[in-house]
Design an enzyme around this catalytic site. Structure first.
Site, PDB file in Angstrom:
ATOM      1  N   ASP A 194       0.842  -1.205   0.000  1.00  0.00           N
ATOM      2  CA  ASP A 194       0.000   0.000   0.000  1.00  0.00           C
ATOM      3  C   ASP A 194       0.877   1.255   0.000  1.00  0.00           C
ATOM      4  O   ASP A 194       0.371   2.382  -0.057  1.00  0.00           O
ATOM      5  CB  ASP A 194      -1.021  -0.014   1.144  1.00  0.00           C
ATOM      6  CG  ASP A 194      -0.384  -0.107   2.518  1.00  0.00           C
ATOM      7  OD1 ASP A 194       0.868  -0.151   2.607  1.00  0.00           O
ATOM      8  OD2 ASP A 194      -1.137  -0.142   3.515  1.00  0.00           O
ATOM      9  N   SER A 195       2.194   1.066  -0.006  1.00  0.00           N
ATOM     10  CA  SER A 195       3.111   2.178  -0.270  1.00  0.00           C
ATOM     11  C   SER A 195       2.797   2.798  -1.622  1.00  0.00           C
ATOM     12  O   SER A 195       3.261   3.911  -1.915  1.00  0.00           O
ATOM     13  CB  SER A 195       4.569   1.700  -0.242  1.00  0.00           C
ATOM     14  OG  SER A 195       4.748   0.579  -1.088  1.00  0.00           O
TER      15      SER A 195
ATOM     16  N   ASP B  40      -0.946  -6.268  -0.200  1.00  0.00           N
ATOM     17  CA  ASP B  40      -1.282  -5.633   1.081  1.00  0.00           C
ATOM     18  C   ASP B  40      -2.786  -5.478   1.242  1.00  0.00           C
ATOM     19  O   ASP B  40      -3.458  -4.981   0.325  1.00  0.00           O
ATOM     20  CB  ASP B  40      -0.677  -4.230   1.126  1.00  0.00           C
ATOM     21  CG  ASP B  40       0.530  -4.133   2.025  1.00  0.00           C
ATOM     22  OD1 ASP B  40       0.762  -5.058   2.822  1.00  0.00           O
ATOM     23  OD2 ASP B  40       1.252  -3.123   1.925  1.00  0.00           O
TER      24      ASP B  40
ATOM     25  N   GLU C  36       9.526  -3.939  10.392  1.00  0.00           N
ATOM     26  CA  GLU C  36       9.925  -2.645   9.837  1.00  0.00           C
ATOM     27  C   GLU C  36      10.451  -1.729  10.928  1.00  0.00           C
ATOM     28  O   GLU C  36       9.784  -1.529  11.955  1.00  0.00           O
ATOM     29  CB  GLU C  36       8.720  -1.999   9.124  1.00  0.00           C
ATOM     30  CG  GLU C  36       9.063  -0.667   8.475  1.00  0.00           C
ATOM     31  CD  GLU C  36       8.023  -0.175   7.464  1.00  0.00           C
ATOM     32  OE1 GLU C  36       7.072  -0.934   7.166  1.00  0.00           O
ATOM     33  OE2 GLU C  36       8.160   0.960   6.992  1.00  0.00           O
TER      34      GLU C  36
HETATM   35  O1  KIV Z   1       3.509  -1.051   1.665  1.00  0.00           O
HETATM   36  C1  KIV Z   1       4.663  -1.455   1.568  1.00  0.00           C
HETATM   37  O2  KIV Z   1       5.357  -1.236   0.579  1.00  0.00           O
HETATM   38  C2  KIV Z   1       5.223  -2.238   2.669  1.00  0.00           C
HETATM   39  C3  KIV Z   1       6.695  -2.460   2.687  1.00  0.00           C
HETATM   40  C4  KIV Z   1       7.419  -1.224   2.976  1.00  0.00           C
HETATM   41  C5  KIV Z   1       7.068  -3.559   3.588  1.00  0.00           C
HETATM   42  O3  KIV Z   1       4.497  -2.614   3.528  1.00  0.00           O
END
Ligand code: KIV
Length: 281
Positions: A60-61, A99, A197
């Protein structure tokens, strides 16, 4: 034009067998490090798969990286499903994780199941969710229904406001104890993998040692995790501004994107990334 290239003409992906959960567990048992990167589209999915990345994460990044949001909170389930479908079309062999975004799983186990079904039908092999002990019941519910789950502890970006910013977690003894307890509960509930993280490397090492069957994937959590993950745009030096110290610019010594991704895979596998002096806490 290159966009007319056949999707099935790559010798390198033909050589690699699909990365399954069973295969990842074998790698973990044999001490082979797992290389994971985030990815959001079909072209990069293909490139990463061909470069030997074991696990692709539709994180979700994408809210921050693709949409320019200031956090992951606005990302919707439909958006993650859309990007998962795109990534699944480009991917041939890598293990594909999607995610569960904010608000798509916290309400009830049933809501989490419905959301996970949507992502699995979009092409995910595993879903990732953030949160401590409270989510163990949800993890068990999903795993019992055939959905592999990756947990996520430490700095959980969906809780950024509750945590008071993007800061290191588990630094004092009491929060470290809590994180270790939550990790044990999630592992007992059946989480096969766990992103850790922004936690001290000693704490990540303890979590790994206490839960030997759990594949810990570090991002700012030190070299003693079973594997590593970075946000693709960070390691390709596309992201502007000040980056956290755990990010390494793999473009610095590479002749292109493909080379940078291959260096990442190589350096995760041979233990050169992350460097305990440079990228850990
Ligand atoms: O949303 C994401 O990209 C993540 C990573 C940073 C682990 O959760």
């Amino acid at each position: 034009m290159s966009s007319h290239a056949s999707p099935d003409d790559s010798p390198s992906t033909a050589a690699r067998k699909p990365v399954t959960l069973h295969r990842l567990r074998e790698m973990h048992a044999a001490g082979e490090k797992i290389a994971m990167l985030t990815v959001y589209d079909s072209s990069f999915a293909r490139l990463l798969d061909e470069a030997g990345v074991d696990c692709l994460l539709v994180g979700d990044s994408l809210g921050m990286v693709l949409q320019g949001q200031s956090s992951t909170l606005p990302v919707t389930l439909e958006e993650v499903a859309y990007h998962t479908r795109s990534v699944a079309r480009g991917n041939r062999t890598a293990w594909l994780i999607a995610d569960l975004p904010f608000g798509s799983y916290q309400e009830s186990r049933e809501q989490a199941l419905r959301s996970s079904v949507q992502l699995m039908q979009a092409g995910a092999h595993m879903v990732k969710l953030e949160g401590g002990g409270w989510s163990a019941e949800t993890v068990r519910f999903l795993v019992e229904r055939g959905i592999p789950v990756c947990a996520h502890l430490g700095l959980t970006p969906q809780s950024v406001h509750a945590l008071g910013g993007y800061r290191i977690q588990g630094r004092d003894e009491s929060s470290a104890m809590t994180l270790k307890r939550h990790a044990g509960e999630l592992a007992d509930a059946g989480a096969a993998m766990m992103v850790l993280e922004l936690v001290p490397s000693t704490l990540a090492a303890e979590v790994a040692a206490l839960n030997p069957g759990l594949m810990t994937i570090g991002i700012g959590a030190g070299p003693q995790c079973a594997g590593q993950v970075l946000v693709l745009h960070d390691m390709l030096h596309v992201t502007r501004g000040k980056l956290p110290r755990f990010v390494r610019n793999f473009m610095a010594d590479a002749d292109g994107i493909d080379g940078a991704v291959r260096s990442y895979v190589r350096d995760v596998k041979n233990g050169r990334f992350p460097d305990p002096q440079l990228h850990t806490y």
